[in-house]
Design an enzyme around this catalytic site. Structure first.
Site, PDB file in Angstrom:
ATOM      1  N   ARG A 211      45.626 -16.876  10.042  1.00 30.96           N
ATOM      2  CA  ARG A 211      46.346 -16.676  11.301  1.00 30.96           C
ATOM      3  C   ARG A 211      45.637 -17.417  12.446  1.00 30.96           C
ATOM      4  O   ARG A 211      46.295 -17.973  13.330  1.00 30.96           O
ATOM      5  CB  ARG A 211      46.500 -15.193  11.629  1.00 30.96           C
ATOM      6  CG  ARG A 211      47.340 -14.928  12.867  1.00 30.96           C
ATOM      7  CD  ARG A 211      47.778 -13.481  12.993  1.00 30.96           C
ATOM      8  NE  ARG A 211      48.891 -13.143  12.132  1.00 30.96           N
ATOM      9  CZ  ARG A 211      50.189 -13.268  12.456  1.00 30.96           C
ATOM     10  NH1 ARG A 211      50.535 -13.704  13.649  1.00 30.96           N
ATOM     11  NH2 ARG A 211      51.137 -12.956  11.611  1.00 30.96           N
TER      12      ARG A 211
ATOM     13  N   GLU B 122      50.654  -6.856  18.906  1.00 26.69           N
ATOM     14  CA  GLU B 122      49.527  -7.760  19.107  1.00 26.69           C
ATOM     15  C   GLU B 122      49.665  -8.762  20.257  1.00 26.69           C
ATOM     16  O   GLU B 122      48.682  -9.019  20.962  1.00 26.69           O
ATOM     17  CB  GLU B 122      49.259  -8.532  17.808  1.00 26.69           C
ATOM     18  CG  GLU B 122      48.729  -7.645  16.700  1.00 26.69           C
ATOM     19  CD  GLU B 122      48.812  -8.316  15.350  1.00 26.69           C
ATOM     20  OE1 GLU B 122      47.754  -8.687  14.829  1.00 26.69           O
ATOM     21  OE2 GLU B 122      49.923  -8.472  14.828  1.00 26.69           O
TER      22      GLU B 122
END
Lengths: 477, 771
Positions: free
Chosen positions: B306, B718
């Protein structure tokens, strides 16, 4: 003094007698938090850190004084059970339930002040203390009341809003309605000395100085606590047993505050939150330091004597007392003696205090008109943090504008609170201007060889120490 | 919708029950973990006999007592449950004690004698990279031709940036309560984000079938990624002790132990090079991301992936190469933390743009806009996905205006010209965050809905509640689907016995996945109920109601083309029951159209992107290094919000948590591998005094998700965290002002006051030497 082995307090609206003789029950060093959480129906108060840094265990203590009950929020993880004697203990369970919310609780719901909810009971109790003591508090007052509570979810905005919208009822609630009954219950408790002696622990909580000194003589190595916000961690973190404790929290003489010509005398047992108000007008540098000392919950427990007596190299108050040239009054079996704060600390957690002595009070002389005093604290987080570097500074200028006297007391730069001797010497006789300061800051490196630790590296500390001198100058011109 | 958190009333009264609050029988034993004091050592000998004789000690376990596999690695099996003959980090579990109370357990722990031979260890990033020891093979994502672009670049800059570890600091520490049942049965209450994995690992360690193990969690007291894999440890340890003693066993880590034993957000050391035109358009970027994996893999590769996929953040970089390394160190295995590598990935390009702006003498926000992904062109991500429905330009235009950016920039410049010791700074930073687990198969979810005869509804789904409001959103959604008030619906504690084989509640995807699964279950039930009441309506009538025209609204079930045919929801349920219709249904969902090939670093890993933009203004005292957040404006894209109150809470909280990572939260280790900041005494998360004096959050309106998500909403967990980069950049901007923006500040993350002061010290020295 006879062994009573028992304490009495009011839990919400009920008298509770706790007897420490029962070997399976609580001990005198059981914390209020552990006591609560071991009882059915009292799981609301949470343990988040067991060191007074997160406030998840915040409870409110009601104290009777002149027929009135005053309410203060404290960290239940830092309080030993005998300290509750004669007080009222309120927990989140006493405020309301999910069908009938207290105003601070419904405000928290309305503003979305909870997410995971684990810190919430602690916030609610801090809000209760705020609710009982302030009406329409300013944002500054709200922030101060909530500095001792950590929340990892919300970002606090919603909680501050809950405080603002709820604290507008003159503190009226069910506790107000019951206040006279509670006062009667509290008044019924014998507030004289406590002497607990189980096989594993002795715990004294005397009411007079004379008794205190007798105990000190009989038990020369007894651990003296005066607030215990530091010592409590030896129980909660280091799992120590602390077999002998002398708790000064109920000694009347140590709570005394007197004023005399040009000075104020503050008892060693005065809690820092109270001291903050005492010094606000006349000792602003001390006030500034107290404003960033721990949290409100800590300041309601921690005492002046405790902070000085622990002689920590990162203690916040000693540098400022040094700057004000305060005097420490010690009392022992041979009577009193007075030692200047500037000479009191002799080494790492060492002082001039003899084994049979305790700190009785501190004399704070008013600064002369031509003397400027400031205090500074650099910490990783501005509030509720321990100093990385702190400073208590004073400078006296002669009529020609030259430095006649200077005290630069630093915390966090050595193994004790220490003055920057060479830097000070270089400034004497110099004009109080930027050139003098810039020249003097170079000597900080000679005065101190700081350590690197969790808070900062040596290099960072040195830069901070230099900067603080510059800041002192820029704030006093 | 805008309802309160479904547990708010329980939170504020202390009625909410967390694992450590549960009433258990008097047989309860307390578990204690004895762990390694050495970063790397061989265990030469140990003696637990004396500890075993202490009154009240019921069991002390070593790895030899593990019935099944001594493994608890979630993806790669490289993490032991209890150390065998070697310990590889401080905090590694060696023995488990079960005792009648905590004091006895502590006493027993102090009595155990272990002899070690201390071995060499690796603690710093530099040493880790020198060691050459990766936990898994290097990864690479590449697009365009970096080497050719370097040859043609008008300007090149390069640098190195370090970002610090961050402790999750959930208020509720790791906790589990294991309750043995009959035979091999075990019920485990675990504060876990991933009950199915907790269940699976317990079964493997105990060598029993998963059907014997039920893992349940009503709510966590915060998690933030820290309980995605590492809650498993505590649950496994408690289970081992419970099985051994036959009694319920609870392990609740003390704060210090929790901070010492568990992993954190990965430290990164990044090396970068970028080319840009004289206008500031980035032509290439070459980045090496080095992550501190710790002593085992845990989720490091997914986190690194990520980070790599967010290296370009919101900007189109035509030629890009991202190398990812996850290095072994003798530290607790680093793990998930909100953002999951995204923040570390993004910060480099934000730093690059900030530096280019300083070099070119421009305001960085102009260069951000210049480099944003295009709408119809300049829109291919480094991993090949086309960035569709970009909202960057929309957010930018709105936020620039609502934040009064230009006016404030002028005021800041004027302020800085007049003040020597206090400096102000401001920055705008964007977030483009990919939504979906990059391991595509994890994007699936299940649900189980029951309707009882009184018309009340119980929803089970695979997601867990950690404060983020997932259960609130699900409850609202379920009520709305059935045309009921939220009070008529309850979301149950998450249990592996209700919904099996679930994925972690992570990657911000909780509501996306579980919301769809719940809707799927409710659609089935509605169809059955519609069929059932149509049978009733149509009985002995010529007018035929059609099931597809039955609606559920306002507490009624009715024929939309013949509204006289209507009944209360509860009545429709009783009729269905009497008609022998099943009122329980499962639901299932998998995210469509996503795939990613790790080998070639290409694919369509994300179902969509969530966007956010923040402007932060700070004031820095250049003598103390203390900063004040004067004002923060955030404009955030949640598509059509499922619950605006929950979403705003997520945005505010996420931003402040990110600010902690960027400013005061610092993890330091001594040379022996001891964590120095292991309690809130020295580890400083933001408190109420640290939040912006003026905090303005707005949700972008009128932009439903282009992807077919539940109610066209977007994930919100997030993305807001990374808005905090604007705070880090604003502090840097204020520091830069001390050198009149002519000198590049030496900076790292977190920008503690020490970092700020040392950076300023260097600037002052440079200014002096150039005088």
């Amino acid at each position: 003094m006879s062994t009573n082995n028992q304490i009495t307090f009011v839990l919400n609206d009920e008298l509770v007698n706790l007897n420490f003789s029962d070997q399976f029950g609580e001990t005198p060093i059981t914390t209020v938090l552990n006591y609560l959480r071991s009882r059915p129906g009292y799981a609301g108060s949470k343990e988040g850190c067991a060191e007074g840094d997160c406030g998840a265990c915040t409870v409110v203590i009601g104290s009777l004084s002149d027929g009135q009950i005053s309410y203060t929020a404290i960290d239940a993880c830092l309080v030993f059970l005998p300290m509750l004697h004669g007080k009222q203990l309120l927990t989140v369970e006493h405020l309301g339930n999910s069908s009938h919310l207290h105003p601070v609780q419904s405000a928290m719901v309305e503003t979305d002040g909870s997410q995971c909810g684990y810190c919430t009971p602690g916030f609610v109790m801090s809000l209760l203390a705020l609710y009982k003591n302030y009406n329409n508090p300013s944002r500054e007052v709200i922030n101060d009341a909530l500095t001792g509570n950590l929340c990892r979810c919300t970002g606090y905005r919603s909680i501050a809003e809950a405080a603002a919208i709820s604290c507008a009822n003159d503190g009226q609630d069910q506790f107000t309605a019951r206040e006279s009954d509670t006062a009667k219950l509290l008044a019924s408790i014998d507030s004289s000395s406590i002497y607990i002696d189980t096989k594993k622990h002795v715990y004294f909580r005397p009411e007079s100085l004379a008794e205190t000194l007798d105990i000190k003589k009989e038990y020369p190595n007894i651990l003296v606590i005066n607030g215990a916000t530091d010592i409590a961690l030896r129980v909660t973190k280091l799992k120590e047993h602390l077999p002998e404790i002398l708790d000064l929290g109920n000694v009347a003489e140590l709570k005394e505050v007197k004023e005399s010509e040009g000075a104020i005398h503050i008892g060693a047992g005065v809690v820092l939150e109270h001291m903050k108000t005492l010094v606000q007008d006349q000792f602003p540098a001390l006030y500034d330091m107290l404003a960033v000392f721990g949290s409100k919950q800590i300041r309601e427990l921690a005492t002046l004597g405790g902070n000085i007596g622990s002689a920590s190299p990162i203690g916040d108050i000693p540098p400022v007392l040094m700057a004000y040239n305060a005097l420490i009054v010690l009392v022992g079996s041979d009577g009193e003696r007075v030692i200047p704060m500037r000479e009191f600390i002799t080494g790492y957690r060492k002082t001039q205090q003899a084994n049979d002595e305790i700190i009785k009070s501190v004399t704070l002389p008013l600064a002369e008109d031509n003397c400027k005093v400031q205090s500074y604290k650099i910490s990783k987080r501005k509030d509720l943090d321990i100093s990385t570097v702190s400073g208590g500074f004073s400078v006296t200028l002669g009529q020609d504008g030259q430095v006649t006297d200077v005290c630069l007391a630093y915390g966090g730069m050595a193994d004790q609170i220490k003055r920057a001797a060479k830097t000070e010497a270089a400034l004497i006789g110099k004009p109080w201007n930027r050139d003098s300061i810039e020249a003097a800051t170079n000597l900080i490196d000679e005065d101190f060889k700081p350590i690197s630790d969790a808070r900062a590296e040596a290099e960072g500390r040195t830069v901070m120490a230099r900067n603080l001198l510059m800041k002192f100058w820029s704030d006093t011109i | 919708m805008a309802t309160e958190h479904e547990s708010a009333k329980y939170h504020v009264t202390g009625e909410a029950i967390y694992v450590d609050d549960m009433q258990v029988s008097e047989q309860l034993l307390y578990g204690k973990v004895v762990y390694s004091p050495h970063a790397h050592a061989r265990i030469l000998s140990y003696d637990i006999n004396k500890a075993l004789t202490i009154d009240g000690v019921h069991a002390i376990l070593t790895y030899k007592d593990i019935p099944g596999e001594n493994q608890m690695g979630p993806v790669f099996h490289d993490e032991v449950v209890l150390a065998e003959d070697e310990v590889i980090f401080i905090g590694q579990a060696i023995f488990l004690i079960a005792a009648e109370n905590k004091d006895i357990a502590e006493e027993a722990a102090k009595t155990i004698i272990i002899k070690y031979e201390v071995l060499p260890h690796v603690v710093t990033m530099e040493d880790a990279m020198k060691s050459g020891r990766l936990v898994q093979p290097q990864r690479k994502i590449e697009n365009g031709n970096v080497d050719a672009a370097r040859q043609e670049a008008a300007n090149i800059l390069n640098g190195e940036l370090k970002t610090g570890a961050q402790e999750q600091w959930y208020l509720e520490t790791q906790v589990a309560l294991a309750h043995p049942g009959e035979g091999q049965e075990l019920k485990v209450y675990s504060s876990t984000q991933h009950p199915s994995e907790t269940q699976a690992l317990i079964a493997e360690v105990l060598d029993i079938h998963k059907m014997e193990v039920e893992v349940e969690i009503r709510r966590m007291g915060g998690a933030f990624g820290g309980k995605e894999t590492q809650a498993n440890h505590t649950a496994i340890w408690a289970s081992l002790l419970a099985v051994k003693t036959g009694k319920p066993v609870k392990i609740c880590l003390g704060r210090d132990d929790d901070q010492i034993m568990t992993g954190k957000r990965h430290r990164f050391l990044m090396r970068y090079e970028a080319g840009f035109t004289d206008d500031g358009l980035i032509t290439y970027m070459d980045v090496e991301q080095n992550a501190d994996a710790g002593s085992s893999t845990d989720l490091s590769m997914a986190i690194l992936e990520r980070a790599m996929m967010h290296a370009e953040n919101a900007y189109y970089v035509p030629n890009i190469r991202i190398i990812g390394n996850a290095w072994f160190t003798n530290l607790p295995s680093n793990t998930a933390f909100r953002g999951f590598g995204g923040p570390q990935g993004m910060v480099v390009i934000e730093e690059i743009i900030d530096r280019i702006a300083r070099k070119l003498g421009k305001d960085a926000r102009e260069l951000r806009k210049l480099n944003f992904y295009g709408i119809d062109e300049r829109n291919e991500a480094p991993y090949g996905q086309i960035v569709e429905n970009t909202l960057l330009h929309t957010l930018y235009d709105q936020l620039l205006e609502t934040s009064e950016y230009e006016k404030r920039r002028e005021e800041i410049n004027a302020f800085n010209a007049e003040n020597e010791f206090i400096k102000r700074g401001m920055a705008l930073s964007p977030v483009k965050f990919g939504i979906s687990f990059t391991t595509s198969l994890l994007n699936q979810a299940g649900a189980l809905a029951h309707i009882y005869k009184d018309g009340s509804v119980l929803i089970n789904h695979g997601g867990t509640e950690m404060g983020q409001g997932l259960h609130t959103k699900i409850k609202d959604l379920a009520a709305d689907e059935l045309g009921l008030d939220p009070e008529q619906v309850k979301v149950n504690a998450t249990s592996t016995a209700k919904v099996p084989n679930t994925s972690a509640t992570a990657a911000s995807a909780g509501a996306d996945l579980n919301g769809m699964a719940v809707k799927n279950a409710l659609d089935k039930l509605k169809r059955r109920i519609a069929n059932s009441i149509c049978d009733d309506f149509n009985k002995e009538s010529t007018v035929q109601s059609k099931p597809e025209e039955i609606e559920f609204k306002g507490g009624k079930v009715f024929d939309s083309s013949n509204t006289d045919r209507s009944m209360d929801f509860a009545e429709s349920i009783m009729k269905a029951y009497l008609n022998q219709v099943s009122l329980s249904a499962t639901g299932y969902y998998k995210t469509p159209d996503i795939h990613f090939d790790r080998e070639i670093g290409k694919g369509q890993p994300y179902y969509y992107y969530a966007y956010s933009m923040a402007v932060t203004e700070v004031e820095v005292d250049t003598l103390t290094g203390h900063y004040t957040n004067i004002r923060t404006d955030i404009l955030h894209d949640v598509g059509n919000s499922l619950n605006t109150r929950v979403d705003i809470g997520q945005i505010e909280g996420g931003y402040i948590q990110g600010v902690g990572w960027c400013t005061t939260e610092e993890c330091k280790w001594d040379k022996n591998g001891n964590l120095l900041n292991y309690s809130p005494d020295t580890y400083k998360i933001p408190n109420i005094q640290d939040i912006p004096k003026d905090f303005r959050i707005n949700l972008l309106e009128g932009h439903p998700n282009g992807a077919k998500t539940i109610r066209r909403s977007k994930a919100v967990g997030e993305p807001p965290l990374m808005g905090a980069l604007s705070c880090w950049l604003a502090i840097k901007d204020a520091v830069s002002a001390a050198g009149n923006h002519q000198i590049e500040p030496d900076f790292s993350l977190p920008a503690t006051n020490e970092v700020i002061l040392l950076s300023l010290d260097k600037i002052h020295r440079k200014l002096k030497s150039s005088e």
